[in-house]
Design a protein around this motif. Sequence first.
Motif: not given
Length: 100
Positions: A14, A18, A22, A48
């Motif tokens: 996870k 991420c 990002n 998102c």
Amino acid sequence: MSEQEKVDARETGKRILCSILNEMLDHAEQVAVNYSVGDRTTIYKVNCHPQSLGQLIGAKGKNIGGIRAVISAMMARKGIRAIIEIPYVAHNNNRLEISE
């Protein structure tokens, strides 16, 4: 592999997912990744900003395909099957409708 090691591996997956998202998406502050655990599969659900979906998917699905390959390979080493789901966005009468 113990159950705690699997939980740690899922959390690591996870965090890495991420981190990738990002760096990749314009609206990085609105990226959220959750996961659910089934009998043999972990499903990562990516949420998102609707305007970032094009960047997430990429031309002919190459971006999301590459991300799925990396996460799947990383989790397979731990004995976990991983799937990444992205939301479906329908365009109806110039309004965006997001369904999961």
